[in-house]
Scaffold this active site. Structure first.
Site, PDB file in Angstrom:
ATOM      1  N   ASP A  59       0.821  -1.220   0.000  1.00  0.00           N
ATOM      2  CA  ASP A  59       0.000   0.000   0.000  1.00  0.00           C
ATOM      3  C   ASP A  59       0.846   1.257   0.000  1.00  0.00           C
ATOM      4  O   ASP A  59       0.524   2.242  -0.666  1.00  0.00           O
ATOM      5  CB  ASP A  59      -0.930   0.000   1.216  1.00  0.00           C
ATOM      6  CG  ASP A  59      -2.150  -0.867   0.955  1.00  0.00           C
ATOM      7  OD1 ASP A  59      -2.384  -1.186  -0.239  1.00  0.00           O
ATOM      8  OD2 ASP A  59      -2.852  -1.229   1.919  1.00  0.00           O
ATOM      9  N   GLU A  95      -7.809 -30.206 -19.722  1.00  0.00           N
ATOM     10  CA  GLU A  95      -7.904 -29.111 -18.763  1.00  0.00           C
ATOM     11  C   GLU A  95      -9.205 -29.265 -18.017  1.00  0.00           C
ATOM     12  O   GLU A  95     -10.144 -29.869 -18.527  1.00  0.00           O
ATOM     13  CB  GLU A  95      -7.971 -27.764 -19.497  1.00  0.00           C
ATOM     14  CG  GLU A  95      -6.728 -27.344 -20.188  1.00  0.00           C
ATOM     15  CD  GLU A  95      -7.028 -26.309 -21.271  1.00  0.00           C
ATOM     16  OE1 GLU A  95      -7.488 -25.207 -20.944  1.00  0.00           O
ATOM     17  OE2 GLU A  95      -6.812 -26.637 -22.449  1.00  0.00           O
ATOM     18  N   LYS A 107     -12.743 -27.850 -16.783  1.00  0.00           N
ATOM     19  CA  LYS A 107     -13.681 -26.869 -17.329  1.00  0.00           C
ATOM     20  C   LYS A 107     -14.067 -25.945 -16.181  1.00  0.00           C
ATOM     21  O   LYS A 107     -14.796 -26.344 -15.275  1.00  0.00           O
ATOM     22  CB  LYS A 107     -14.907 -27.580 -17.900  1.00  0.00           C
ATOM     23  CG  LYS A 107     -15.817 -26.678 -18.684  1.00  0.00           C
ATOM     24  CD  LYS A 107     -16.781 -27.508 -19.519  1.00  0.00           C
ATOM     25  CE  LYS A 107     -17.561 -26.668 -20.509  1.00  0.00           C
ATOM     26  NZ  LYS A 107     -18.578 -25.830 -19.875  1.00  0.00           N
ATOM     27  N   ASP A 128     -15.837 -23.158 -14.149  1.00  0.00           N
ATOM     28  CA  ASP A 128     -17.238 -22.775 -14.213  1.00  0.00           C
ATOM     29  C   ASP A 128     -17.420 -21.322 -13.795  1.00  0.00           C
ATOM     30  O   ASP A 128     -17.495 -21.008 -12.613  1.00  0.00           O
ATOM     31  CB  ASP A 128     -18.038 -23.713 -13.293  1.00  0.00           C
ATOM     32  CG  ASP A 128     -19.481 -23.810 -13.732  1.00  0.00           C
ATOM     33  OD1 ASP A 128     -19.813 -23.256 -14.795  1.00  0.00           O
ATOM     34  OD2 ASP A 128     -20.265 -24.429 -13.011  1.00  0.00           O
ATOM     35  N   TYR A 148      -7.413 -20.188 -20.640  1.00  0.00           N
ATOM     36  CA  TYR A 148      -7.353 -21.500 -21.284  1.00  0.00           C
ATOM     37  C   TYR A 148      -7.061 -21.467 -22.782  1.00  0.00           C
ATOM     38  O   TYR A 148      -6.997 -22.497 -23.415  1.00  0.00           O
ATOM     39  CB  TYR A 148      -8.634 -22.290 -21.031  1.00  0.00           C
ATOM     40  CG  TYR A 148      -9.896 -21.585 -21.484  1.00  0.00           C
ATOM     41  CD1 TYR A 148     -10.213 -21.486 -22.828  1.00  0.00           C
ATOM     42  CD2 TYR A 148     -10.764 -21.024 -20.555  1.00  0.00           C
ATOM     43  CE1 TYR A 148     -11.347 -20.838 -23.247  1.00  0.00           C
ATOM     44  CE2 TYR A 148     -11.911 -20.377 -20.964  1.00  0.00           C
ATOM     45  CZ  TYR A 148     -12.196 -20.281 -22.305  1.00  0.00           C
ATOM     46  OH  TYR A 148     -13.317 -19.631 -22.704  1.00  0.00           O
ATOM     47  N   LYS A 166      -8.600 -31.141 -25.745  1.00  0.00           N
ATOM     48  CA  LYS A 166      -8.312 -30.436 -27.002  1.00  0.00           C
ATOM     49  C   LYS A 166      -7.209 -31.147 -27.769  1.00  0.00           C
ATOM     50  O   LYS A 166      -6.322 -31.742 -27.168  1.00  0.00           O
ATOM     51  CB  LYS A 166      -7.844 -29.003 -26.701  1.00  0.00           C
ATOM     52  CG  LYS A 166      -8.886 -28.164 -26.015  1.00  0.00           C
ATOM     53  CD  LYS A 166      -8.333 -26.807 -25.583  1.00  0.00           C
ATOM     54  CE  LYS A 166      -9.367 -26.103 -24.707  1.00  0.00           C
ATOM     55  NZ  LYS A 166      -8.813 -24.995 -23.947  1.00  0.00           N
ATOM     56  N   LYS A 191     -18.385 -34.095 -19.476  1.00  0.00           N
ATOM     57  CA  LYS A 191     -19.084 -33.663 -18.264  1.00  0.00           C
ATOM     58  C   LYS A 191     -18.955 -34.714 -17.167  1.00  0.00           C
ATOM     59  O   LYS A 191     -19.178 -35.900 -17.416  1.00  0.00           O
ATOM     60  CB  LYS A 191     -20.569 -33.431 -18.573  1.00  0.00           C
ATOM     61  CG  LYS A 191     -20.811 -32.215 -19.452  1.00  0.00           C
ATOM     62  CD  LYS A 191     -20.508 -30.945 -18.688  1.00  0.00           C
ATOM     63  CE  LYS A 191     -20.669 -29.685 -19.517  1.00  0.00           C
ATOM     64  NZ  LYS A 191     -22.008 -29.193 -19.643  1.00  0.00           N
ATOM     65  N   CYS A 241     -54.850 -26.984 -25.579  1.00  0.00           N
ATOM     66  CA  CYS A 241     -53.911 -25.970 -25.105  1.00  0.00           C
ATOM     67  C   CYS A 241     -54.331 -25.471 -23.727  1.00  0.00           C
ATOM     68  O   CYS A 241     -55.481 -25.076 -23.535  1.00  0.00           O
ATOM     69  CB  CYS A 241     -53.872 -24.806 -26.095  1.00  0.00           C
ATOM     70  SG  CYS A 241     -52.826 -23.455 -25.538  1.00  0.00           S
ATOM     71  N   CYS A 286     -55.418 -21.551 -24.248  1.00  0.00           N
ATOM     72  CA  CYS A 286     -56.516 -21.060 -25.074  1.00  0.00           C
ATOM     73  C   CYS A 286     -57.501 -22.169 -25.427  1.00  0.00           C
ATOM     74  O   CYS A 286     -58.458 -21.938 -26.161  1.00  0.00           O
ATOM     75  CB  CYS A 286     -55.983 -20.396 -26.340  1.00  0.00           C
ATOM     76  SG  CYS A 286     -55.302 -21.569 -27.515  1.00  0.00           S
ATOM     77  N   CYS A 292     -49.914 -25.908 -30.373  1.00  0.00           N
ATOM     78  CA  CYS A 292     -51.203 -25.232 -30.345  1.00  0.00           C
ATOM     79  C   CYS A 292     -51.278 -24.421 -31.631  1.00  0.00           C
ATOM     80  O   CYS A 292     -50.460 -23.545 -31.864  1.00  0.00           O
ATOM     81  CB  CYS A 292     -51.310 -24.304 -29.135  1.00  0.00           C
ATOM     82  SG  CYS A 292     -52.657 -23.126 -29.305  1.00  0.00           S
ATOM     83  N   CYS A 352     -53.417 -17.105 -29.172  1.00  0.00           N
ATOM     84  CA  CYS A 352     -52.988 -17.772 -27.959  1.00  0.00           C
ATOM     85  C   CYS A 352     -51.958 -16.879 -27.251  1.00  0.00           C
ATOM     86  O   CYS A 352     -50.892 -16.593 -27.807  1.00  0.00           O
ATOM     87  CB  CYS A 352     -52.395 -19.132 -28.355  1.00  0.00           C
ATOM     88  SG  CYS A 352     -51.823 -20.136 -26.991  1.00  0.00           S
TER      89      CYS A 352
HETATM   90  P1  AMP Z   1     -20.428 -24.324 -23.158  1.00  0.00           P
HETATM   91  O1  AMP Z   1     -20.800 -22.941 -22.713  1.00  0.00           O
HETATM   92  O2  AMP Z   1     -20.972 -25.405 -22.303  1.00  0.00           O
HETATM   93  O3  AMP Z   1     -20.601 -24.539 -24.627  1.00  0.00           O
HETATM   94  O4  AMP Z   1     -18.877 -24.460 -22.907  1.00  0.00           O
HETATM   95  C1  AMP Z   1     -17.999 -23.581 -23.519  1.00  0.00           C
HETATM   96  C2  AMP Z   1     -17.401 -22.689 -22.491  1.00  0.00           C
HETATM   97  O5  AMP Z   1     -16.618 -23.419 -21.560  1.00  0.00           O
HETATM   98  C3  AMP Z   1     -16.441 -21.720 -23.092  1.00  0.00           C
HETATM   99  O6  AMP Z   1     -17.091 -20.574 -23.539  1.00  0.00           O
HETATM  100  C4  AMP Z   1     -15.520 -21.413 -21.953  1.00  0.00           C
HETATM  101  O7  AMP Z   1     -15.883 -20.202 -21.365  1.00  0.00           O
HETATM  102  C5  AMP Z   1     -15.750 -22.511 -20.928  1.00  0.00           C
HETATM  103  N1  AMP Z   1     -14.523 -23.155 -20.485  1.00  0.00           N
HETATM  104  C6  AMP Z   1     -14.203 -23.400 -19.202  1.00  0.00           C
HETATM  105  N2  AMP Z   1     -13.021 -23.998 -19.092  1.00  0.00           N
HETATM  106  C7  AMP Z   1     -12.533 -24.149 -20.333  1.00  0.00           C
HETATM  107  C8  AMP Z   1     -11.337 -24.701 -20.863  1.00  0.00           C
HETATM  108  N3  AMP Z   1     -10.408 -25.233 -20.082  1.00  0.00           N
HETATM  109  N4  AMP Z   1     -11.180 -24.677 -22.203  1.00  0.00           N
HETATM  110  C9  AMP Z   1     -12.129 -24.155 -23.010  1.00  0.00           C
HETATM  111  N5  AMP Z   1     -13.275 -23.617 -22.565  1.00  0.00           N
HETATM  112  C10 AMP Z   1     -13.488 -23.615 -21.233  1.00  0.00           C
HETATM  113 ZN    ZN Z   2     -53.011 -22.044 -27.298  1.00  0.00          ZN
END
Ligand code: AMP
Ligand code: ZN
Length: 665
Positions: free
Chosen positions: A35, A111, A113, A115, A222, A285, A309, A403, A406, A421, A427
């Site tokens: 700082d 790698e 994924k 989130d 990534y 990849k 997944k 429906c 409607c 429908c 509707c």
């Molecule tokens: P989806 O949205 O399910 O089609 O997944 C694609 C998204 O996964 C991309 O837009 C990235 O933002 C995300 N993502 C997270 N980790 C990775 C990674 N290691 N390599 C590539 N994409 C990734």
């Molecule tokens: Zn309808």
């Protein structure tokens, strides 16, 4: 030492400390010392504004306010990823790769994924320029001011990396930071945030960047995107990025084959719960960048990458009721109303049942105990029924015949999974849904008008269809609930501005069943105007590349409907773009009409994308693999040997980049 040198030295030192602290997690000075130095730098910069630098460490504390986030078109599209769920899926993928590349020598990277929220960081001349969200993949929001406050992102990466490039990554909120934020909120009597991912992406759109600076956001990288051919593999480029200061997680590995990929997946299935952040899978990849280029993209995702997944969490609960939702196209979606149950951090009350076939397949009945699963998706899925718990005298589910909105009798056409429908213009959810789709961002992108307002306008009888929007006046809408002079004006302005939206988006906005964004683009390009499209007969329609029976029939239905003819006529009278503009016709010719091209290798005068665009602009077609239908292969350096052999085998003309340029000029 001159003042300038002193300022530079301080900046350099603080950058290094940021790097040690935020990227390496290994502080070498105390916060207090940091700082003091930062204050010193701030003071010097204030006294010498001539040395201002937007990338100085002092510029990272936030303070900038963003009123409107500008829309920026990505230089390189941000794609989605295909998903896989099993070993078989991965092996299928590998087979496709081997076939496309003509070799079994393929190395992979694995790698996690991450989130969070995808982000694209642009660097120019070695310096951070801007940060843009993924948006729809083509365009995103400029969130530079906010992203700058994330200190693990180097604003001036260390030397020896690239100069002009994009870094793609994920903005995340690590779990302990997220929990700390929530504790504070709860202590202040505020509601806790639901999950780290939404909170991370919400943070990017805060108007006050000093609020963003307070949040413990992080950015995991990534992907390196660049035209410089400095690195041969994905792995190498990420290592280089890491060495120049980017936070590239160490969890990435190289795998020689799918078995090694699966080992990685299995090892993380458990371990992931100990990570400081959330992950819902693995991204695999193709490591070699030339092979990546060779493989290219489908309309949604790269062929060279796939997400795997992790098995989703499952719970059981009881089905209380099945209700039916009506979508904007009249499609009916059955919804399972469940006894509320905790699952993957949220309370689940509803799940989609997709269609009548799905209900039949599951043989799901009222009172059944069902297994519910939630992957990365927002909407949970019902996997199966626990038959051992089925109540006695339960009766099979009978699908709705009318429906729910409607009361019109539902129809289901041959080969269609969904019931519809047919009461298109009467509707309520269809009327509202169609207008909401019309104004949405990927369609007419009307600012100042939201989905709820559309419903309100309809209820008040001010609009019955999207054409009515263009006759709304400020005086009509001001009396509406929660509407003020200013918001009314914004709405009217937004509607007016949509008259500039290009034809391909207008066509998508019309909401013709099965005409999504990609199909709309194709049709706009082919037919050039709404009039041409509406006059086309079945044969003309299916002759268009990738337009099949189903889409053709739906277009014919639309064009022969009196109501639609009237609507289109009205839109035209308001000045909506119902044909491609002269501007977009520029540089467009028919020179390559009917010719199919495959592009392979590395080029010098045009980038690969420019080359493909040039082919399409001149009426040609680009396909990804060589077949008997291919007319020309445009071959660059290092063209894949298997493609070359195949082209020669089939006797297809192989031309150079220069030959191609001569061809179109
Ligand atoms: P989806 O949205 O399910 O089609 O997944 C694609 C998204 O996964 C991309 O837009 C990235 O933002 C995300 N993502 C997270 N980790 C990775 C990674 N290691 N390599 C590539 N994409 C990734
Ligand atoms: Zn309808």
């Amino acid at each position: 030492m001159t003042i300038k040198d002193k300022i530079e030295a301080l900046r350099e030192e603080l950058r290094e400390h940021n790097y040690n602290y935020y990227v390496l997690d290994n502080a070498t000075i105390t916060d207090y010392e940091f700082d003091i130095k930062l204050k010193e730098l701030e003071k010097l910069e204030k006294e010498h504004p001539e040395f201002f630098d937007a990338n100085s460490p002092t510029q990272r504390v936030g303070g900038g306010i963003t009123k409107n986030f500008d829309t920026i078109t990505h230089k390189n599209r941000m794609y989605s990823l295909d998903n896989s769920y099993s070993k078989e899926d991965l092996l299928d993928w590998e087979k496709r790769l081997q076939k496309n590349l003509g070799t079994t020598e393929i190395e992979y990277t694995c790698e996690l994924k991450y989130d969070g929220a995808s982000i694209n960081l642009t660097f120019e001349n070695g310096k951070f320029l801007r940060a843009v969200t993924r948006g729809d993949g083509f365009q995103g929001d400029d969130v530079t001011t906010n992203v700058k406050t994330i200190k693990s992102i180097p604003l001036i990466p260390k030397k020896d990396f690239l100069l002009d490039f994009e870094m793609r990554g994920e903005i995340i909120l690590p779990l302990d930071g997220f929990n700390r934020m929530n504790e504070e909120r709860v202590a202040n009597g505020e509601e806790a945030y639901r999950n780290p991912r939404n909170t991370a992406s919400g943070s990017l759109k805060l108007q006050d960047s000093s609020e963003v600076a307070k949040r413990p956001l992080d950015c995991l990288l990534y992907q390196v995107v660049t035209n410089e051919r400095k690195y041969e593999t994905h792995y190498e480029s990420l290592e280089a990025a890491r060495n120049s200061g980017f936070k590239v997680p160490q969890t990435i590995i190289l795998a020689k084959n799918i078995d090694e990929v699966l080992e990685f997946v299995n090892s993380w299935d458990e371990k992931r719960h100990d990570l400081p952040y959330e992950t819902d899978g693995v991204v695999v990849k193709v490591n070699n960048l030339l092979q990546q280029e060779e493989l290219g993209y489908t309309s949604k995702s790269p062929r060279w990458a796939i997400a795997y997944k992790f098995k989703a969490e499952q719970v059981t609960t009881v089905l209380n009721e099945i209700t039916y939702q009506v979508g904007r196209t009249g499609a009916i979606t059955p919804v399972a109303n469940l006894e509320p149950v905790h699952l993957a951090g949220t309370v689940v009350k509803r799940a989609s049942l997709h269609n009548a076939d799905q209900i039949e397949k599951l043989d799901i009945r009222l009172g059944d105990t069902v297994f519910v699963e939630k992957g990365g998706e927002i909407i949970p899925k019902i996997i199966k029924v626990d038959l051992s718990k089925r109540p006695e005298n339960s009766v099979a589910t009978v699908y709705a015949t009318h429906c729910p909105e409607c009361d019109t009798e539902l129809i289901r056409t041959e080969g269609d999974a969904k019931h519809y429908c047919p009461n298109e213009f009467g509707c309520a959810p269809q009327i509202t849904g169609r207008i909401q789709h019309f104004i949405s961002r990927k369609a007419m992108d009307i600012d100042g008008l939201g989905g709820e307002t559309v419903d309100l306008l309809r209820k008040e009888g001010l609009i019955k269809n999207y054409a009515d929007l263009y006759e709304l006046t400020k005086e009509q809408v001001i009396p509406l609930e929660r509407m003020a002079e200013k918001s009314a004006q914004n709405m009217i302005d937004g509607i007016k501005k949509s008259k500039e939206i290009p034809f391909e988006k207008v066509l998508f906005a019309l909401g013709i069943r099965f005409v999504g964004e990609t199909v709309a683009k194709k049709l706009a390009k082919h037919f050039k105007s709404m009039d041409n499209l509406m006059q086309a007969d079945f044969e003309t329609l299916i002759a268009v590349d990738e337009i099949g029976d189903r889409i053709a029939k739906s277009i014919l239905d639309f064009s022969s409907n009196e109501g639609n003819i009237e609507l289109v006529k009205r839109l035209k009278s308001y000045g909506i773009q119902l044909e491609v503009s002269a501007e977009s016709m520029e540089n467009q010719t028919d020179k390559l009409k009917g010719k199919a091209f495959v592009v392979s290798g590395v080029f010098h005068q045009l980038s690969r994308n420019e080359l493909k665009k040039a082919i399409e602009d001149n009426g040609g077609k680009v396909s990804s693999s060589i077949s008997k239908k291919t007319d020309f292969v445009v071959a660059g350096d290092k063209m894949g040997p298997s493609k070359l052999a195949k082209a020669e085998d089939l006797g297809i003309a192989i031309i150079s980049e220069q030959d191609f340029i001569d061809m179109i000029n």
